[in-house]
Every structure is written in structure tokens, then in C-alpha cells.
Design a protein around this motif. Structure first.
Motif, PDB file in Angstrom:
ATOM      1  N   GLY A   1      67.849  28.311  20.784  1.00  0.00           N
ATOM      2  CA  GLY A   1      67.560  26.643  20.254  1.00  0.00           C
ATOM      3  C   GLY A   1      67.873  25.243  20.421  1.00  0.00           C
ATOM      4  O   GLY A   1      67.720  24.268  20.395  1.00  0.00           O
ATOM      5  N   TYR A   2      69.409  26.591  20.613  1.00  0.00           N
ATOM      6  CA  TYR A   2      70.710  24.395  21.258  1.00  0.00           C
ATOM      7  C   TYR A   2      70.533  25.186  22.826  1.00  0.00           C
ATOM      8  O   TYR A   2      70.780  23.565  23.259  1.00  0.00           O
ATOM      9  N   GLY A   3      70.099  25.243  23.518  1.00  0.00           N
ATOM     10  CA  GLY A   3      69.640  25.524  24.852  1.00  0.00           C
ATOM     11  C   GLY A   3      69.149  25.202  25.560  1.00  0.00           C
ATOM     12  O   GLY A   3      68.409  23.846  25.537  1.00  0.00           O
ATOM     13  N   ILE A   4      67.776  26.166  26.247  1.00  0.00           N
ATOM     14  CA  ILE A   4      66.343  25.173  26.807  1.00  0.00           C
ATOM     15  C   ILE A   4      65.666  24.973  25.895  1.00  0.00           C
ATOM     16  O   ILE A   4      64.569  24.618  25.954  1.00  0.00           O
ATOM     17  N   GLY A   5      65.780  25.130  24.547  1.00  0.00           N
ATOM     18  CA  GLY A   5      64.551  24.337  23.800  1.00  0.00           C
ATOM     19  C   GLY A   5      65.195  23.408  22.761  1.00  0.00           C
ATOM     20  O   GLY A   5      64.971  23.054  21.666  1.00  0.00           O
TER      21      GLY A   5
ATOM     22  N   PRO B   1      81.757  23.133  22.111  1.00  0.00           N
ATOM     23  CA  PRO B   1      80.857  23.633  21.550  1.00  0.00           C
ATOM     24  C   PRO B   1      80.135  22.400  20.980  1.00  0.00           C
ATOM     25  O   PRO B   1      80.176  21.681  20.495  1.00  0.00           O
ATOM     26  N   ILE B   2      78.197  22.673  20.916  1.00  0.00           N
ATOM     27  CA  ILE B   2      77.536  21.254  20.357  1.00  0.00           C
ATOM     28  C   ILE B   2      77.788  21.623  18.866  1.00  0.00           C
ATOM     29  O   ILE B   2      78.639  22.669  18.165  1.00  0.00           O
ATOM     30  N   ARG B   3      76.971  20.410  18.331  1.00  0.00           N
ATOM     31  CA  ARG B   3      77.721  20.269  16.920  1.00  0.00           C
ATOM     32  C   ARG B   3      76.187  20.551  16.230  1.00  0.00           C
ATOM     33  O   ARG B   3      75.425  19.258  15.856  1.00  0.00           O
ATOM     34  N   PRO B   4      75.774  21.707  16.321  1.00  0.00           N
ATOM     35  CA  PRO B   4      73.788  21.728  15.466  1.00  0.00           C
ATOM     36  C   PRO B   4      73.721  20.887  14.379  1.00  0.00           C
ATOM     37  O   PRO B   4      73.190  20.387  14.231  1.00  0.00           O
ATOM     38  N   LEU B   5      74.608  21.347  13.155  1.00  0.00           N
ATOM     39  CA  LEU B   5      74.055  20.642  11.754  1.00  0.00           C
ATOM     40  C   LEU B   5      74.738  19.596  11.976  1.00  0.00           C
ATOM     41  O   LEU B   5      73.479  18.533  11.827  1.00  0.00           O
ATOM     42  N   SER B   6      75.347  18.755  12.509  1.00  0.00           N
ATOM     43  CA  SER B   6      75.254  16.552  13.103  1.00  0.00           C
ATOM     44  C   SER B   6      73.965  16.554  13.772  1.00  0.00           C
ATOM     45  O   SER B   6      73.384  15.146  13.357  1.00  0.00           O
ATOM     46  N   GLN B   7      74.267  17.862  14.891  1.00  0.00           N
ATOM     47  CA  GLN B   7      72.567  17.175  15.947  1.00  0.00           C
ATOM     48  C   GLN B   7      71.203  17.285  14.892  1.00  0.00           C
ATOM     49  O   GLN B   7      71.000  16.049  15.053  1.00  0.00           O
TER      50      GLN B   7
END
Length: 312
Positions: A108-112, A164-170
Motif C-alpha cells: 500500500g505504501y510502496g508499489i501501490g 520511513p514514510i509517514r502514512p498517517l500524515s500522508q
């Protein structure tokens, strides 16, 4: 009787209905957090009054992709990173269907990741559960988009040089209208959050921390956790975008400092979903498109003809 007669059926739902009749032996490793997602999802469905015929579960590739093999409902196992566009199509064709998508952090956070951002931007009415174990598990332990900086793996033997990415903020920036983080070690909260996400009208994103005892030995840092709604330290309005953004910043920073914060991070109830907006402007019919397959008298429209009409 149509094929959709089971939708909106008023009756009491039992949790066991979501266990397949011939229950397959789960191939997740002992101690895997994915068991927690499955349990919470099964417990949430009776809470929202949905039966298996009203639910469609779409999964991607990875350990998380096995979820719909152990969950009794309609299901579709997509290719890597593509669960969301397939789920969106199902929801648009039949808005009465309860659509849930699931995938790992790499999925979900990489290829998708592109699909994750734009599904949130368009506010599609569905629930997306991301199994976040900070590692690629099924492919045997490669660094993922949420692996902490310095994390050593097969693909980063000297330690990851990337933050790392920040999925919530994203997801807040992208436009999701329900954002939460929960963990497999907090099953009661997980059940409540999944139920709320399903009942939410719009795109609901759940970052679900799932420990990987096989390929991520740092999994123990998911315990203990702090429920931000139950803690006196955190007092913020989940409907206030600025306050939610600050809470997400704290949540994402503290995770890599050894403190796990979980709970509801942002909820927006006023924004219409993508399907609602399309119906309001006349670009989608009020009657579900899927019903036409079972209506011999239905008049089919061709997109090709509509495009020609606009260009005359």
C-alpha cells in the motif's frame, strides 16, 4: 428475487458466519500480527450488522493477501499494489456493497502508493486496512517503505539510509476522511476502529501495526501502546485538521523512539464520498449499475455514445 436480495437484510449477524465452512489452516507464522487483523475484522462485522453476502474483501500481494482466504465473504485477490482500484470499481458498480481493501506496507505504501493517495484524494467510500509490520514479510525480510532509518535487512545490509514514510500524515494531506492507527496487541480497540471505519461514509484508512516475529525482530516495540483517546497527555479534536496533523506528527515520530500511540487521528463527516458527488452531478445513475445485469428490461448506456454526444 435478484442477486442482491441479501443486501440490507435485517437480521442478527453472528461472528462465526465470517469463518469459511471448511476453514483453511492459516499459513501465517506463529505470533504474526495478521491473526489480530483477522480476529478484529470478524468481530467488527456483527457490530455493523453486515452479513457475508454484503461484504467484498479485496487484497493485494504479501502475507496480508491471504486475509480473504480465511474470511468468508466475496473476495478478490489482486496483483501487487492494485487492491484499491479493483475495490473502487466494485463500490462504484454496487454502492450498497460494503467494500474493504487490505494490503501490507510494501503493497500500500510502496508499489501501490499512487493508488493509496488518489483513492484518499477522491474519498471513495471504503475501508482500507494496511498491515504495517515495517518489513516485506512474504518475500523474506527486505526493507519496506516504513522500515526505520538504519534498519538492516537483506536489501540494506549496512542499514537503510532513508527515513520511513509517514502514512498517517500522508493520508491526511491526500484527503482521507477517517484516519486511525491500531495494533494487533490491542484487539478491543482494533475491533472498534474497524467497525467505525466501515460505518464511515468516505475513505477510511487504518494503519494496523502487525508484528512480524520472523523477519522483523524489532516487532516487540509495538508493546506497550498508548491509546490517545484514553490518555490524559493527549487532548486534541479529531475533527480539527491542524490538531490532527500535530497528533499524527507526534505519533509517527514517537513510534521510532519506542512509544506506540494508537487511536483515532482524524474524522471528517461532512465531505461527500466520490460516488455521492458523481451522482449529484449526474455522472452516475442512482440505480446501481450492477443491478442491470439482472434486469432484462434495463437500458444499457455506452460511454462511447456519451463521449460522442459531448463532442457534437
Amino acid at each position: 428475487m435478484s442477486a442482491f436480495s441479501a443486501i440490507n437484510e435485517e437480521r442478527e449477524i453472528e461472528r462465526d458466519e465470517f469463518t469459511p465452512g471448511i476453514e483453511p489452516q492459516a499459513t501465517w507464522c506463529p505470533g504474526c500480527g495478521d491473526f489480530g487483523v483477522l480476529k478484529a475484522l470478524k468481530q467488527a462485522m456483527p457490530e455493523v450488522g453486515k452479513n457475508p453476502d454484503e461484504v467484498a474483501l479485496f487484497t493485494g500481494i504479501g502475507c496480508s493477501g491471504k486475509l480473504n482466504s480465511y474470511f468468508n465473504s466475496y473476495g478478490f485477490h489482486t496483483i501487487h499494489g492494485r487492491s484499491l482500484p479493483v475495490a473502487r470499481a466494485a463500490k462504484l458498480a454496487n454502492p450498497n456493497l460494503e467494500v474493504i481493501a487490505a494490503g501490507g506496507d510494501g503493497d500500500g505504501y510502496g508499489i501501490g502508493g499512487n493508488h493509496t493517495i488518489h483513492t484518499a484524494r477522491e474519498n471513495h467510500d471504503m475501508t482500507y486496512i494496511v498491515f504495517n509490520n515495517e518489513i516485506f514479510g512474504l518475500t523474506k525480510g527486505q526493507t519496506s517503505p516504513t522500515s526505520p532509518k538504519g534498519h538492516k535487512s537483506k536489501t540494506q545490509p549496512h542499514g537503510s539510509a532513508k527515513s520511513p514514510i509517514r502514512p498517517l500524515s500522508q493520508q491526511l494531506n491526500a484527503g482521507a476522511t477517517y484516519i486511525a492507527r491500531t495494533a494487533a496487541v490491542n484487539p478491543n480497540q482494533a475491533k472498534e476502529i474497524i467497525a467505525e471505519a466501515i460505518e464511515h461514509d468516505g475513505f477510511a484508512h487504518i494503519d494496523f501495526l502487525t508484528q512480524c516475529p520472523t523477519w522483523n525482530k524489532d516487532a516487540k516495540h509495538y508493546v506497550p501502546y498508548t491509546d490517545v483517546q484514553q490518555s490524559d497527555e493527549f487532548d486534541f479534536d479529531v475533527s480539527d485538521r491542524a490538531e490532527a496533523a500535530e497528533m499524527m506528527r507526534k505519533t509517527e515520530e514517537r513510534l521510532y523512539e519506542g512509544e506506540v500511540l494508537t487511536g483515532r487521528m482524524y474524522i471528517e463527516d461532512e465531505r461527500p464520498s466520490y460516488g455521492e458527488e458523481k451522482r449529484q452531478i449526474g455522472e452516475m445513475p442512482e440505480e446501481p449499475l450492477a443491478e442491470r445485469y439482472f434486469d432484462e428490461d434495463a437500458e444499457w448506456e455506452r460511454t462511447y455514445d456519451n463521449l460522442l454526444e459531448h463532442h457534437k
